[in-house]
Design an enzyme around this catalytic site. Structure first.
Site, PDB file in Angstrom:
ATOM      1  N   LYS A  54      40.031  35.926   7.222  1.00  0.00           N
ATOM      2  CA  LYS A  54      40.040  36.910   6.132  1.00  0.00           C
ATOM      3  C   LYS A  54      38.999  38.000   6.409  1.00  0.00           C
ATOM      4  O   LYS A  54      39.248  39.188   6.189  1.00  0.00           O
ATOM      5  CB  LYS A  54      39.775  36.223   4.792  1.00  0.00           C
ATOM      6  N   GLN A  98      36.592  30.366  -1.619  1.00  0.00           N
ATOM      7  CA  GLN A  98      37.493  29.551  -0.801  1.00  0.00           C
ATOM      8  C   GLN A  98      37.626  28.152  -1.397  1.00  0.00           C
ATOM      9  O   GLN A  98      36.635  27.461  -1.602  1.00  0.00           O
ATOM     10  CB  GLN A  98      36.966  29.482   0.647  1.00  0.00           C
ATOM     11  N   ASP A 121      42.228  37.128  -5.938  1.00  0.00           N
ATOM     12  CA  ASP A 121      43.107  35.987  -5.647  1.00  0.00           C
ATOM     13  C   ASP A 121      44.101  35.775  -6.788  1.00  0.00           C
ATOM     14  O   ASP A 121      45.081  35.050  -6.642  1.00  0.00           O
ATOM     15  CB  ASP A 121      42.264  34.710  -5.476  1.00  0.00           C
TER      16      ASP A 121
END
Ligand code: NAP
Length: 303
Positions: A54, A98, A121
């Site tokens: 990422k 994460q 997200d």
């Protein structure tokens, strides 16, 4: 029949080039560089490699990324403080925590602490709620990536029967919602299957579009697929393989070899949904920076 492969890597590369152009324009017009804050707690090898991928993607798109990697022993209070620090940092427009987090940390408490305007997200209750009622929001990256793949491959979702295997909050439920919503890339009739489903194959065989996100290799085999169906394999499973330097190979949730003989279009693993997930994260971060800059319109992935 052998299916056409839906190449997520190529599609993601095209989209990322488009995003990089929008990033450069935003910088030139406003002086703002889109920034992603990444919080990784612990050293899980899969999570570490996702986070690294990422960050590399951010750099390639001309974005700023702030990498915070802390030990697995980090307390919940410390994790919350790190998220709050990113909420207050004007260089950061999007925050990625994460998952999964170490067991002693309450995942929902940490996700809930992300400012909704930085929730790239799309996991906070505010974003999920907004998505459900069709209000402006950040669409969750994996489901959005899947819809973009279908659209760009010219797959007719409207009027199709889509079957989703899996009902998690990050893949199954949101992708089912996006497929059924009254919008481009939606308007399908959707069936959702899970471990409580009796005779999974009875449902998967009815699918024009089959999305599999079960987290278990070979959940779907060729004999469970309707001839000509479009198959999207979301699964990422590490299978021990002593012949590889890494000691493992990646496999999806679908038995690729038997499925490709029946499907019309199929995503490979790796190189299918995965690259699109990261791309939609970049897209949401760009969008968050544009909103912070007060830009009008959207940098919506153009087709
Ligand atoms: P998850 O939270 O473990 O959820 C799995 C879902 O599949 C659950 O709803 C479970 O049902 C259902 N399921 C499991 N076995 C089944 C079976 N035999 N028949 C029917 N349903 C079954 O997993 P997730 O987070 O959604 O992720 C799914 C997979 O996608 C994983 O391999 C993950 O690594 C991968 N993934 C990939 C990306 C990407 O970017 N490529 C992104 C996210 C996830 P119950 O609810 O009844 O337990």
């Amino acid at each position: 029949m052998s299916a056409t492969i839906l190449d997520g890597k190529q599609l993601a590369a095209d989209l990322r080039a488009d995003i990089a152009t929008h990033v450069a324009t935003l910088k030139a017009e406003t002086g703002i560089t889109p920034g992603l804050g990444v919080l990784l707690i612990g050293m899980d090898p899969a999570s570490t490699s996702y986070v690294t991928a990422k960050e590399t993607a951010c750099a390639e798109a001309g974005m700023y990324s702030q990498d915070v990697r802390v030990p697995a022993a980090t307390t919940q209070e410390e994790a919350l403080a790190l998220v709050r620090r990113m909420n207050a940092d004007p260089r950061i427009h999007g925050i990625l925590v994460q998952l999964p987090l170490p067991k002693h940390i309450d995942e929902s408490a940490v996700i809930d602490a992300i400012a909704p305007e930085k929730d790239v997200d799309g996991f906070t209750p505010v974003n999920v709620g907004r998505m459900m009622i069709g209000a402006p929001c950040y669409l969750p990256c994996t489901p959005h990536g899947i819809i973009q793949m279908l659209l760009r491959a010219g797959v007719q979702t409207s009027g199709s029967h889509a079957v989703v295997v899996g009902r998690s909050n990050i893949v199954g439920k949101p992708v089912a919602h996006l497929l059924m919503r009254k919008a481009e890339g939606g308007n399908a009739t959707v069936t959702v299957c899970h471990t409580g489903t009796r005779d999974l194959a009875r449902f998967t065989r009815q699918a024009d579009i089959l999305v599999v996100a079960a987290g278990r290799p070979n959940t779907v085999t060729g004999d469970m697929i309707k001839p000509g169906a479009v198959v999207i394999d979301v699964g990422v499973n590490r299978i021990a393989d002593a012949t590889r330097k890494s000691g493992f190979r990646l496999a999806g949730d679908v038995d690729f070899d038997s499925a490709k003989e029946v499907a019309s279009l199929i995503t490979p693993v790796p190189g299918g949904v995965g690259p699109m997930t990261i791309t939609m994260l970049l897209y949401n971060t760009l969008e968050a920076a544009r909103r912070a800059a007060g830009a009008s319109g959207t940098a919506s992935p153009s087709r």
